[in-house]
Design a protein around this motif. Structure first.
Motif, PDB file in Angstrom:
ATOM      1  N   ALA A   1     -34.615 -30.715  12.632  1.00  0.00           N
ATOM      2  CA  ALA A   1     -34.760 -31.918  11.818  1.00  0.00           C
ATOM      3  C   ALA A   1     -35.925 -31.816  10.853  1.00  0.00           C
ATOM      4  CB  ALA A   1     -34.943 -33.136  12.728  1.00  0.00           C
ATOM      5  N   CYS A   2     -36.860 -30.916  11.149  1.00  0.00           N
ATOM      6  CA  CYS A   2     -38.052 -30.797  10.302  1.00  0.00           C
ATOM      7  C   CYS A   2     -37.883 -29.769   9.191  1.00  0.00           C
ATOM      8  CB  CYS A   2     -39.260 -30.442  11.164  1.00  0.00           C
ATOM      9  SG  CYS A   2     -40.836 -30.552  10.299  1.00  0.00           S
ATOM     10  N   CYS A   3     -37.469 -28.544   9.547  1.00  0.00           N
ATOM     11  CA  CYS A   3     -37.406 -27.471   8.539  1.00  0.00           C
ATOM     12  C   CYS A   3     -35.986 -27.060   8.186  1.00  0.00           C
ATOM     13  CB  CYS A   3     -38.200 -26.257   9.003  1.00  0.00           C
ATOM     14  SG  CYS A   3     -37.425 -25.334  10.359  1.00  0.00           S
ATOM     15  N   GLY A   4     -34.968 -27.489   8.943  1.00  0.00           N
ATOM     16  CA  GLY A   4     -33.588 -27.141   8.640  1.00  0.00           C
ATOM     17  C   GLY A   4     -33.116 -25.839   9.239  1.00  0.00           C
ATOM     18  N   ALA A   5     -33.883 -25.236  10.161  1.00  0.00           N
ATOM     19  CA  ALA A   5     -33.449 -23.986  10.800  1.00  0.00           C
ATOM     20  C   ALA A   5     -32.107 -24.194  11.509  1.00  0.00           C
ATOM     21  CB  ALA A   5     -34.506 -23.515  11.798  1.00  0.00           C
ATOM     22  N   PRO A   6     -31.304 -23.134  11.678  1.00  0.00           N
ATOM     23  CA  PRO A   6     -29.977 -23.277  12.290  1.00  0.00           C
ATOM     24  C   PRO A   6     -30.020 -23.935  13.668  1.00  0.00           C
ATOM     25  CG  PRO A   6     -30.244 -21.084  11.350  1.00  0.00           C
ATOM     26  CD  PRO A   6     -31.591 -21.737  11.280  1.00  0.00           C
TER      27      PRO A   6
END
Length: 443
Positions: free
Chosen positions: A360-365
């Protein structure tokens, strides 16, 4: 009243000087350094905005039908882009962006000589106001031009307005996700043809060069999804294991090295097996509405992959792979556990992933994330969907260590996640949107 471009540059220079741009960087405080960084960004946008109409006019006076009278050819250059590139020292790509955005944002003239608004007025206004960079402007203009023949003009105008408002401050990968989702939303009928075109272009090259094996490949989403799911699963397992290791036993491989080793291990396992393994080691989670699934028309999304796929492609994925259809609240799964369980279940993670789409913070998978309690378990936080948040390990530690707070507005997949920075980062504590909000056209 519009500001003259040179006046805008002068004001940006004055702001830079006021922020401390005339002093050595080493003498600046952390706050002053950030102010100078922001001032330089504004100055660059002002300079690009002032130069774009110049580049467009150079292109107009160098158009092919002028022949030898072309401005560029008179100066010894084959194209206006080559002229601009040589005189500014920019790359070909940068010069092309200046010309194309300059043409798209310049006032036009009718056949009767009447002045018409720019082709993309919202982009033009944002460029003139120094809120939109040349890179972001070019990406938005390319998308709008690509959809111009297939999407209603009013819808495109509204999308342009929203994109211009959302693009400032986004990283390149965040902007790419936003535009990918925008294209799927604006032109759902174009998803299937684009997918078939990508499938026809798939390839894999294996070349031995310089004492190493070089792989170069392109896969369509359906063919590449199981590859990505398997490799992401292996990487996620290693990253999770690292959280419980000390420096002596920690896996020091980079993520790129982990991916390379995962593919090698898979192939080595396949060679050693007498039969194709049937067990599912990694799941592919596909999200689609019931109406789209029943009609076979529309777009589906795959966890960890931004590009949508046609609903018809689901049949290909469902044949031999571990495809998990997203049906939240199925009768065989309990999604809220209260204080009965400390760890979130896989079913709960899939449900929360429908909202967060990744970290939710950086968009990592999604595969790289774990569900964390918003209200900590040690502070009596329940293991419920409303108290869960997908975070990668790095963001989890950063939010906790630095004192960030999380706020969720709404319920279910329609809820929005906001991050409130600590006062030492932002005294006003203005809420910042989650990564998933940055890639949607919704207001």
């Amino acid at each position: 009243m519009d500001i003259d471009p040179l006046t805008g540059i002068a004001q940006a220079l004055a702001a830079l000087d006021a922020a401390g741009g005339g002093r050595s960087p080493e003498s600046l405080t952390a706050g002053e350094l950030l102010q100078v960084n922001a001032a330089f960004g504004a100055l660059k946008r002002q300079v690009d905005a002032a130069f774009m109409p110049v580049a467009a006019e150079i292109a107009r006076q160098s158009r092919a039908e002028l022949g030898r009278d072309s401005l560029a050819k008179k100066q010894g250059f084959r194209t206006p882009v080559a002229l601009i590139q040589a005189t500014t020292g920019s790359s070909i790509g940068e010069a092309i962006k200046l010309v194309q955005v300059g043409e798209a944002t310049a006032p036009r003239a009718s056949l009767t000589g009447e002045t018409l608004p720019p082709k993309h007025p919202h982009v033009a206004a944002a460029v003139a106001a120094s809120t939109l960079s040349i890179t972001s402007s070019h990406a938005i203009v390319r998308l709008l031009d690509r959809l111009a023949g297939r999407v209603d003009a009013a819808m495109l105008d509204d999308a342009e307005r929203v994109l211009v408002r959302r693009a400032p401050g986004l990283r390149a990968d965040e902007l790419s996700r936003l535009l990918t989702h925008a294209e799927a939303e604006l032109d759902p009928d174009g998803i299937a043809p684009r997918h078939e075109e990508q499938r026809a272009q798939r390839f894999l090259e294996i070349v031995e060069r310089d004492g190493a094996i070089h792989l170069n490949a392109i896969y369509d989403i359906a063919s590449g999804a199981p590859i990505k799911a398997f490799i992401d699963g292996r990487v996620s397992s290693t990253l999770l294991s690292n959280e419980n290791r000390d420096d002596a036993t920690r896996d020091e491989r980079s993520v790129r090295q982990m991916r390379a080793d995962a593919l090698s291990d898979l192939c080595a396992h396949g060679i050693a097996c007498d039969a194709v393994p049937t067990g599912v080691g990694a799941a592919i989670v596909v999200r689609v509405t019931l109406d789209e699934l029943q009609s076979g028309v529309g777009a589906a999304s795959i966890d960890g992959i931004e590009t949508p796929v046609p609903v018809s492609t689901l049949r290909q994925l469902a044949c031999d792979l571990g495809v998990i259809p997203w049906v939240m609240g199925g009768e065989s799964e309990v999604l809220d556990w209260g204080r009965v369980k400390r760890s979130f279940t896989p079913a709960q993670k899939r449900a929360i992933a429908a909202r967060d789409r990744g970290c939710a913070c950086c968009g990592a998978p999604v595969a790289w994330t774990h569900v964390h309690h918003i209200e900590w378990w040690c502070h009596d936080g329940p293991t419920d969907l409303a108290n869960g948040l997908l975070l990668c390990s790095a963001c989890h530690h950063r939010l906790h260590d630095d004192g960030w707070e999380v706020r969720i507005d709404g319920v279910g997949t329609a809820a929005t996640v906001w991050f409130l920075p600590p006062p030492w980062i932002d005294p006003d504590r203005a809420p910042r949107p989650s990564a998933s909000q940055l890639c949607t056209l919704a207001a």
